[in-house]
Scaffold this active site. Sequence first.
Site, short mmCIF file in Angstrom:
data_model
loop_
_atom_site.label_atom_id
_atom_site.label_comp_id
_atom_site.label_asym_id
_atom_site.label_seq_id
_atom_site.Cartn_x
_atom_site.Cartn_y
_atom_site.Cartn_z
CE LYS A 1 -2.70 10.44 3.19
NZ LYS A 1 -3.39 9.66 2.03
CE LYS B 1 -6.92 13.75 0.20
NZ LYS B 1 -6.72 12.62 -0.52
NE ARG B 2 -4.00 9.88 9.94
CZ ARG B 2 -3.39 8.84 10.71
NH1 ARG B 2 -4.08 7.85 11.13
NH2 ARG B 2 -2.23 8.99 11.42
CG HIS C 1 -1.78 -1.02 1.04
ND1 HIS C 1 -3.31 -0.82 0.71
CD2 HIS C 1 -1.83 -2.37 1.74
CE1 HIS C 1 -3.68 -1.95 1.09
NE2 HIS C 1 -3.30 -2.61 1.49
CE LYS D 1 -14.35 5.60 1.48
NZ LYS D 1 -13.46 5.38 2.53
CB THR E 1 -10.21 4.25 -0.65
OG1 THR E 1 -9.70 4.82 0.61
CG2 THR E 1 -9.71 3.30 -1.28
#
Length: 823
Positions: free
Chosen positions: A564, A558-559, A367, A670, A666
């Site tokens: 990111k 998100k984290r 991952h 969504k 992911t």
Amino acid sequence: MSSTLMRDDFIATDADALRADVYRHYGLTFGQDLTHDPEALLPVYLYKAIALALRDRLVARAKLTAKQPASRRVYYLSLEFLIGRTLSNAVHALALEAPLRDLLLEFGINLEGIAEAEHDAGLGNGGLGRLAACFLDSCATLNLPVMGYGIRYEYGMFQQRLEHGEQVEYPDHWLRDGNPWEFERSEDTRRIRFYGHTEHYVGSDGRRLVRWLETEDVLAIPYDVLIPGHNTEAVNRLRLWKAEATDEFNLDEFHAGSYTESVAAKNLAENITMVLYPNDVSENGKALRLRQQYFLASASLQDVVHHWVEIHGRHFGGFGAANVFQLNDTHPSCAVPELMRILLDDNHMSWDDAWKVTSQCMAYTNHTLLPEALERWSVGIFQHLLPRILEIIYEINARFLLEVAHRWPGDVARLRAMSIIEEGDERYVRMSYLAIVGSFSVNGVAALHSHLLARDLFSDFYALWPHKFNNKTNGVTPRRWIYHANPRMTALISSAIGDAWQRDLAGLADLQAFAEDSGFRQQWQQVKLANKQVLVQRVKRLTDIALDPTWLLDVQVKRIHEYKRQLLNIFHVIHRYDQIHRGEGLDQLPRSVLIGGKAAPGYAQARLIIHLITSVAAVVNSDPVASELLRVVFLPNYDVSAMEYICPAAELSEQISTAGKEASGTGNMKLMMNGALTIGTLDGANIEILEHVGADNFYQFGLTADQVSAARNHYDPMAVINNDVDLQRVLALIDSDHFSLFAPGRFRHITDAVRAPADPWMIAADFRSYIDTQARVALDYRDQASWQARSIRNTAASGWFSSDRTIRDYARDIWKIQVAAKK
Ligand code: 26Q
């Protein structure tokens, strides 16, 4: 031995029977006084009474499912299952929503109100843990013989609060009110060994054998959670292990009279399952985490082997063909040497036979591409904690290196590079190499990610075993992320195209045509507006910040991690604020920017990014001019339940990682399913989202993964900054302490990192492209007919991102198990 299922096991699912059972559990199981006065009602007992009434109705299905013959069974081994709440999922799976809503009228409370009494099962950090939960949902729904194995952490993912704009962590004691969904199964208790030493001896038949002696043992107690399929009777199981001390703990001390000390020492054993580790570089190498990992692997393998022996006796020839263990990242990869140990030491198999079985049934999912996130354990820790397991790893490595030497004769550098043991001042076990060597399948979680694994990170292994490598692009369950989270949109879609899409999400493609229908577009817009109103109310309650539901809602949840790039997002906000301040862009589109996510407690830079976001929010939201056009919210404690009300409301989905760093994502799926348009880099599954929805319906920006790697060695952020007045202004505003008036220099670390040539995340490189693309978004949003059409096209193209599709791919290519044909 095998018991028969009683007729009575099947409990009636009609409204009267449900009503009687809820009353019985409420009054008898929990001893509450019946009250129809909403003021006096204790919702937690009503929630638990309903949960038990629902669970009752799943038990017979679970027993029947377990008895179904299967030529091969799959075990999903994961340190994380981020389940969230279970009540509504069970209600939907049992198709009991209507009777339950009627029943709740008697108590003067609605289903949503009761659902709030359930604490999220936050047994995961983020994407990897939630993926495991979506997969279990799809496996049950597709009727597949797949079981989950995980850990029953006493404390799940920490609760995040903001104090003075900074993250503060609070323990998540999610089991405090009890967990009505689980069954303790102490008859299946397993014994796990730690420490001690090994002894080599010759068995009665002349074989060389090994014993692991003077160990300190811990018991693993299983708790089963039922996983119902939807539109099927199938109910699968998730088995979560809890650590308990053995009764012979510290007998010496006990006999020496220190009874209390010896009872207190139970803690050492029971600590193992006390807390979920946050995904945190600073936590790397902690022995307790390795104990958790081996505890899960050993308990689960012993469990499967135990049931195998009950049926087949100690004949393991067929074991490898009948079982698959899917390893969710390297976290459970001790499963490889542990199965070897069970076969060699407990069952006296030869190495070659044991290896054949083991490498036939292990499959590894990776991952991450970030080298610093690959798991390595110091040999010293391993030696101390798991001496027998280390010995087996050495033997696996020795035999593997012979194979490498045979393939590349004389290539010492290659041996060094591929060795499971990393040599150096301190020696380490490379868990990803162990997993690759021990598995018949290695997969990434999006096309780009799998490609880069084979080309870069694991290129030597790919050269040796190309047949092992494959891609399985992630997916998410539409049951939770569409039907449950967005009932308004679900009803609208079904009114247009019928409800076949609810059994096969590919059917959403029929919605495509409705993008041209102006009446439908208006209804679509109304649904989004209603969902935004719900979100706005929650934001007001949680943060006291007032948002306008008619504004563009721009979402990044998100984290918090540098790769990111929440920073890029907040730089855009600062840029717009700066424009307004200078009297430019007063006609700009009003926009609400919502950011949420947890920072690993030891990750200082991520914590500082949160502080910057909350500080910018405070300035912007209290500025009389700017706040008429721009509002910023940092939503505290982002979790599964928060995403359930965020994704139906979101209009713009921020997926802005540095290309080549996000394995898949992911949340992107969504948000797309719920009609958000994506602004994103060509990273992870964003690329596949773009391919499915088309470039006209996706805001792509930034460097590609190849451009990022090519720029790496001559990246010159100062040249970029010197060329971009807007970026200069953003950095200058931060450095002038505009957002840190009473703490000069507070955010200097952030601006320094952006200016550094070594900035791996290349914020400066993508700034211009991002800002310009955001300007296009703002322009386009003014044309609501076109925006709604593109929103509809996103939902219509999202069918492929159902985890049902992903699981069909795993079943066909890796697990080699049959899925019933689509209805
Ligand atoms: C490792 C060692 C010690 C302590 C904690 C950990 C640890 C825990 C959790 C390391 C990593 C994680 C979680 C990783 C994760 O969530 N990865 C995400 O997986 C998603 C599902 O495949 C992808 O969509 C995301 O791109 C990926 O970041």
